[in-house]
Design a protein around this motif. Structure first.
Motif: not given
Length: 422
Positions: A233, A360, A363-364, A367-368, A370-371, A375, A419
């Motif tokens: 993170r 974590e 997710d961390h 999230k980026v 996927e942009q 996905p 996911r």
């Protein structure tokens, strides 16, 4: 329907069982010893490699301390004797009735003494200290030589340390990558293309025709340390995406290699061989990955690393300073590189229980990522990467102690597939 000939080939699970059950006899025969003396060898398996569709390869240490012996069921040409009449390996022909009354075709097992690997002619010059010092020492004395990785018939990586006493003591370390001679040339070309574009890859120090390339050692520690500390993170995932975006356009003109997830059928086959008790779960994963990729927009062809995961990313604190292992650099899709990282990160707890922040981390980074891509392609490909790692959990000489680690990797693949957006 498959070809009639295919039905006569030894199934790879039987090849694996035969090699494991008869290693001593095979090694004794391959080394020209009296087969009745094979019990005295007591070979210990130290490396096992199953390449679906190709065969089984293994490396053994011998009880008498005489070194290592390799054997493989992969298809090799007949050995050619050198100027002294010696052959680099011996081929044994096992009749099909050894394993089945219906009669498979004969199985050819090739046996060699390490480091005379049949497909890595440069391994001896890298793995024998005197030869490594002469070839790569540049006048310095070799102080240490260790094998970092070795996959029989495929590649080896060794770390060589050198010292010079005059005018003052200086020390340095280099990495020797041993490959098939044609592939070593491609690796050097890739490294130089990336270096010219300003990417932080190791400098090419030497390249020999026998397939050995020498690289400078980079500073920094694997990204895995950061992931263990805080789930990564403290690193902005955009730094990783930005590194990939800096790859030069010329990479697209290099030979294409299928992404890990595109070969999920082969890796699922290897996983079923390793974990027959989980065959149904592996079947479900294979179908799920293929369905996710068929439904996804996988994006355009772009320059890719091909093996983009934490061990190949070097950090100094939270600053990216090195990119390793560029063997697979070539055209691909951005989702495949990003998914490679996620798939490897997901299985880390099965490698070391100290990785407690993996949820974590996913997710961390996810999230980026996927942009930047669909996905469905991202998480479906990540699950395929994790499937490719299941069979690799098998550790020679540990009985069934490796099974929980393999099941952990399987569970990680299932969680990644979960996911995928519906």
């Amino acid at each position: 329907m498959g070809s009639p000939d295919a039905a006569r080939r030894w199934p790879e699970e039987r090849q694996l069982a035969f090699v494991n059950d008869h290693a001593g006899r095979l090694i004794a025969s391959g080394l020209g010893m009296d087969p009745s003396s094979y019990d005295t060898l007591q070979p210990t398996q130290v490396q096992l490699q199953h390449r679906p569709g190709a065969g089984i390869s293994a490396l053994y240490s011998l009880r008498d301390g005489s070194g290592f012996v390799g054997l493989t069921t992969e298809n090799l040409p007949g050995p050619v004797a050198d100027d002294l009449g010696a052959t680099p390996y011996t081929q044994l022909r096992i009749p099909g009735y050894e394993v089945a009354p219906q009669g498979f075709d004969e199985l050819v097992v090739s046996v060699w003494r390490h480091p005379r690997d049949p497909k890595l002619p440069g391994l001896a010059s890298a793995a024998i200290p005197e030869r490594a010092e002469a070839a790569f020492g540049d006048g310095d004395r070799l102080t240490h030589l260790e094998t970092v990785a070795y996959r029989p018939l495929r590649r080896a990586v060794l770390r060589a340390s050198f010292a010079r006493d005059e005018p003052e003591l200086t020390e340095r370390a280099i990495y020797l990558k041993v490959m098939r001679p044609d592939l070593a040339g491609e690796l050097v070309e890739r490294s130089r293309i990336l270096a010219a574009a300003g990417l932080p890859v190791p400098e090419v120090l030497a390249h020999h025709e026998d397939g050995v390339a020498a690289f400078a050692e980079l500073s920094g520690a694997s990204l895995s340390r950061l992931i263990m500390h805080d789930g990564g993170r403290s690193l902005d995932p955009n730094v990783l995406v930005g590194l990939l975006d800096r790859m030069p356009a010329a990479v697209v003109d290099l030979p294409h290699r299928p992404a890990w997830a595109d070969r999920v059928d082969r890796y699922a086959s290897a996983a079923r061989t390793a974990l027959p008790q989980a065959a149904y779960r592996i079947d479900e994963l294979e179908r799920g990955v293929q369905a996710a990729l068929e439904a996804a927009d996988r994006g355009p062809i772009v320059p890719t690393h091909g093996d983009f995961y934490e061990a190949n990313l070097l950090m100094e604190e939270n600053r990216l300073v090195g990119l390793l292992d560029v063997d697979n650099v070539g055209p691909g899709r951005r989702a495949d590189d990003l998914a490679c990282l996620l798939g490897h990160v997901a299985v880390l707890p099965a490698v070391d229980p100290r990785y407690v922040y993996i949820g974590e981390a996913l997710d961390h980074f996810g999230k980026v990522f996927e942009q930047r891509c669909d996905p469905r392609a991202l998480w479906g490909s990540a699950a395929g990467v994790a499937v490719s790692l299941v069979a690799g959990a098998r550790v020679p000489g540990q009985g069934d102690e490796w099974v929980p680690a393999a099941l952990g990797r399987l569970e990680a693949a299932e969680r990644l597939l979960a996911r995928v957006p519906s």
